[in-house]
Write a protein that holds these residues in place. Sequence first.
Motif, PDB file in Angstrom:
ATOM      1  N   SER A 164      -0.890   3.097  -1.106  1.00 24.17           N
ATOM      2  CA  SER A 164       0.123   2.895  -2.157  1.00 24.17           C
ATOM      3  C   SER A 164      -0.039   3.887  -3.299  1.00 24.17           C
ATOM      4  O   SER A 164       0.871   4.037  -4.133  1.00 24.17           O
ATOM      5  N   GLU A 165      -1.186   4.574  -3.380  1.00 17.46           N
ATOM      6  CA  GLU A 165      -1.454   5.525  -4.456  1.00 17.46           C
ATOM      7  C   GLU A 165      -0.993   6.938  -4.123  1.00 17.46           C
ATOM      8  O   GLU A 165      -1.112   7.845  -4.949  1.00 17.46           O
ATOM      9  N   ILE A 166      -0.501   7.147  -2.905  1.00 13.50           N
ATOM     10  CA  ILE A 166      -0.101   8.496  -2.484  1.00 13.50           C
ATOM     11  C   ILE A 166       1.187   8.898  -3.190  1.00 13.50           C
ATOM     12  O   ILE A 166       2.230   8.230  -3.065  1.00 13.50           O
ATOM     13  N   THR A 167       1.120   9.989  -3.942  1.00 19.91           N
ATOM     14  CA  THR A 167       2.308  10.513  -4.639  1.00 19.91           C
ATOM     15  C   THR A 167       2.590  11.965  -4.262  1.00 19.91           C
ATOM     16  O   THR A 167       3.726  12.423  -4.375  1.00 19.91           O
ATOM     17  N   THR A 168       1.566  12.686  -3.844  1.00 20.31           N
ATOM     18  CA  THR A 168       1.744  14.083  -3.427  1.00 20.31           C
ATOM     19  C   THR A 168       2.536  14.134  -2.119  1.00 20.31           C
ATOM     20  O   THR A 168       2.322  13.299  -1.230  1.00 20.31           O
ATOM     21  N   MET A 204      -9.293   7.238  10.043  1.00 22.08           N
ATOM     22  CA  MET A 204      -8.444   8.341   9.632  1.00 22.08           C
ATOM     23  C   MET A 204      -8.756   8.680   8.180  1.00 22.08           C
ATOM     24  O   MET A 204      -9.142   7.822   7.383  1.00 22.08           O
ATOM     25  N   MET A 205      -8.608   9.966   7.845  1.00 24.94           N
ATOM     26  CA  MET A 205      -8.987  10.440   6.507  1.00 24.94           C
ATOM     27  C   MET A 205      -7.822  11.171   5.851  1.00 24.94           C
ATOM     28  O   MET A 205      -7.019  11.824   6.519  1.00 24.94           O
ATOM     29  N   ALA A 206      -7.778  11.070   4.529  1.00 26.75           N
ATOM     30  CA  ALA A 206      -6.780  11.806   3.755  1.00 26.75           C
ATOM     31  C   ALA A 206      -7.375  13.133   3.303  1.00 26.75           C
ATOM     32  O   ALA A 206      -8.520  13.187   2.838  1.00 26.75           O
ATOM     33  N   LEU A 207      -6.606  14.204   3.460  1.00 27.76           N
ATOM     34  CA  LEU A 207      -6.991  15.516   2.954  1.00 27.76           C
ATOM     35  C   LEU A 207      -6.092  15.824   1.766  1.00 27.76           C
ATOM     36  O   LEU A 207      -4.862  15.888   1.910  1.00 27.76           O
ATOM     37  N   CYS A 208      -6.691  16.016   0.613  1.00 29.19           N
ATOM     38  CA  CYS A 208      -5.925  16.174  -0.621  1.00 29.19           C
ATOM     39  C   CYS A 208      -6.332  17.464  -1.323  1.00 29.19           C
ATOM     40  O   CYS A 208      -7.533  17.718  -1.504  1.00 29.19           O
ATOM     41  N   PRO A 209      -5.360  18.296  -1.761  1.00 33.23           N
ATOM     42  CA  PRO A 209      -5.722  19.475  -2.553  1.00 33.23           C
ATOM     43  C   PRO A 209      -6.467  19.047  -3.814  1.00 33.23           C
ATOM     44  O   PRO A 209      -6.138  18.012  -4.410  1.00 33.23           O
ATOM     45  N   ALA A 256      -4.000  25.363   1.719  1.00 34.37           N
ATOM     46  CA  ALA A 256      -3.160  26.339   1.024  1.00 34.37           C
ATOM     47  C   ALA A 256      -2.414  25.722  -0.153  1.00 34.37           C
ATOM     48  O   ALA A 256      -1.709  26.430  -0.888  1.00 34.37           O
ATOM     49  N   GLY A 257      -2.528  24.397  -0.308  1.00 35.82           N
ATOM     50  CA  GLY A 257      -1.891  23.730  -1.437  1.00 35.82           C
ATOM     51  C   GLY A 257      -0.466  23.283  -1.186  1.00 35.82           C
ATOM     52  O   GLY A 257       0.292  23.020  -2.129  1.00 35.82           O
ATOM     53  N   ALA A 258      -0.072  23.166   0.095  1.00 35.24           N
ATOM     54  CA  ALA A 258       1.314  22.810   0.418  1.00 35.24           C
ATOM     55  C   ALA A 258       1.585  21.314   0.364  1.00 35.24           C
ATOM     56  O   ALA A 258       2.725  20.886   0.518  1.00 35.24           O
ATOM     57  N   GLY A 259       0.569  20.496   0.171  1.00 36.57           N
ATOM     58  CA  GLY A 259       0.736  19.051   0.147  1.00 36.57           C
ATOM     59  C   GLY A 259      -0.543  18.390   0.605  1.00 36.57           C
ATOM     60  O   GLY A 259      -1.586  19.051   0.725  1.00 36.57           O
ATOM     61  N   MET A 260      -0.482  17.080   0.844  1.00 34.04           N
ATOM     62  CA  MET A 260      -1.640  16.369   1.383  1.00 34.04           C
ATOM     63  C   MET A 260      -1.292  15.865   2.784  1.00 34.04           C
ATOM     64  O   MET A 260      -0.129  15.914   3.198  1.00 34.04           O
ATOM     65  N   THR A 261      -2.297  15.419   3.518  1.00 34.10           N
ATOM     66  CA  THR A 261      -2.031  14.916   4.860  1.00 34.10           C
ATOM     67  C   THR A 261      -3.066  13.857   5.224  1.00 34.10           C
ATOM     68  O   THR A 261      -4.057  13.659   4.508  1.00 34.10           O
ATOM     69  N   VAL A 262      -2.830  13.199   6.346  1.00 35.83           N
ATOM     70  CA  VAL A 262      -3.769  12.228   6.904  1.00 35.83           C
ATOM     71  C   VAL A 262      -4.064  12.656   8.335  1.00 35.83           C
ATOM     72  O   VAL A 262      -3.137  12.852   9.129  1.00 35.83           O
ATOM     73  N   VAL A 263      -5.352  12.815   8.662  1.00 39.39           N
ATOM     74  CA  VAL A 263      -5.748  13.322   9.979  1.00 39.39           C
ATOM     75  C   VAL A 263      -6.913  12.499  10.523  1.00 39.39           C
ATOM     76  O   VAL A 263      -7.463  11.632   9.839  1.00 39.39           O
ATOM     77  N   ASP A 264      -7.293  12.812  11.740  1.00 35.38           N
ATOM     78  CA  ASP A 264      -8.468  12.178  12.355  1.00 35.38           C
ATOM     79  C   ASP A 264      -9.726  12.654  11.642  1.00 35.38           C
ATOM     80  O   ASP A 264      -9.725  13.718  10.991  1.00 35.38           O
TER      81      ASP A 264
END
Length: 300
Positions: A185-189, A165-170, A233-241
């Motif tokens: 543990s570093e996720i703050t967004t 799984m991968m993190a997508l970050c603006p 679009a800059g609405a946050g970060m997510t974790v996806v496949d």
Amino acid sequence: MRLRHIEVFHAIMQAGTVTGAAQILHISQPAVTKVLQHCELQLGIPLFERVRGKLHPTPEAQRLRVEIDKLNRDLVSIRRLASTLRAGESELLRLVSTPTLGASVLPSAIARWSRAYPQSRCTLATNHTREIISALLLGEADMALSLQDPRYPGIVADSIAAGPMMALCPLTSPEGAKGGALQVSEITTPLIAMVDGDPLGHLLMNVFDERDIHPESHITVQTYQLARALVEAGAGMTVVDPFTAATADRARVRVRALEPAMPVQLYLLTAVSAPLAQSARRLVKFLGDSARASLASVEG
């Protein structure tokens, strides 16, 4: 009458001579005579009378001819189908995938398959895994792609690719400012989360719970593609496949592997009662290649 008897009988009826029948069947004249004699012996009646070097059908043979002509048409159709199957073409291949895979893995695989086998035909559809299972069991689909092994009676799930799984970050977020692996543990967004019941979302929440991490989250979505679009679009970060991650716009999104790693399997689903035809098996190879290319683009 055996099938060989029928073939010889039909050829003689067409040619009118043993020699002509032998040419039609690409066998020797004695072979035709031997099969005809054996056929008449088994039936107990003569089928042809020899008149001035030609074979004339008896009334019994004329009656047989009507039914044998029907059977011969069926045999021609069978031969054509066998030739089509041998060439890797099928009447129609029906493929269903989950929306995520339909937008990521499927397009390039189908494009390559269509170029390699231009006479092949297929229908493509997207659905959720629950509906996919129903379609396979009812014979409404031949094969399917999912990120879940449904462990359902009558369904075979074969893993054809796997990745984390991968993190997508603006790019404007703290997580998007640098590359490399991202510790959970570093996720703050604020996290764009998946709905309850989503298998990958459930896996991620378990990791958070085990580490007593409580990420901020205000948006919940049903599909990974929507989560990706919101991050872009800059609405946050997510974790996806990883397959969805491969389609992210790198001009707006940083793609980072997660620590700890959470593996994702890509499954080919089929019904136990319906083995794949050769054309479908060839498509499976292209699907695997496309999936591995996606993985390479996010892991490299």
